[in-house]
Design a protein around this motif. Structure first.
Motif: not given
Length: 62
Positions: A32-44, A47-50, A55-58
């Protein structure tokens, strides 16, 4: 000896079932800890890609 003098009794030895259950619970918590960490890093990462695309499109439109 402590038992005869009213001391704390020692805990009964764990059975194989209890040991297996404890190991399974520990493994589940770790998963469960690893899954939570994976979700957090995936979300970050998303967000970084978006933000990067924004920025590139701007810059490309200005």
């Amino acid at each position: 000896m402590a038992d005869e003098q009213g001391g704390i009794e020692s805990a009964p030895p764990l059975t194989a079932y209890e040991i297996a259950r404890a190991k399974k619970e520990a493994e589940l918590k770790r998963a469960q800890k690893q899954k939570r960490k994976l979700i957090i890093y995936s979300t970050l990462a998303c967000i970084a890609v978006i933000v990067g695309l924004a920025v590139v499109l701007g810059y490309s439109y200005s």
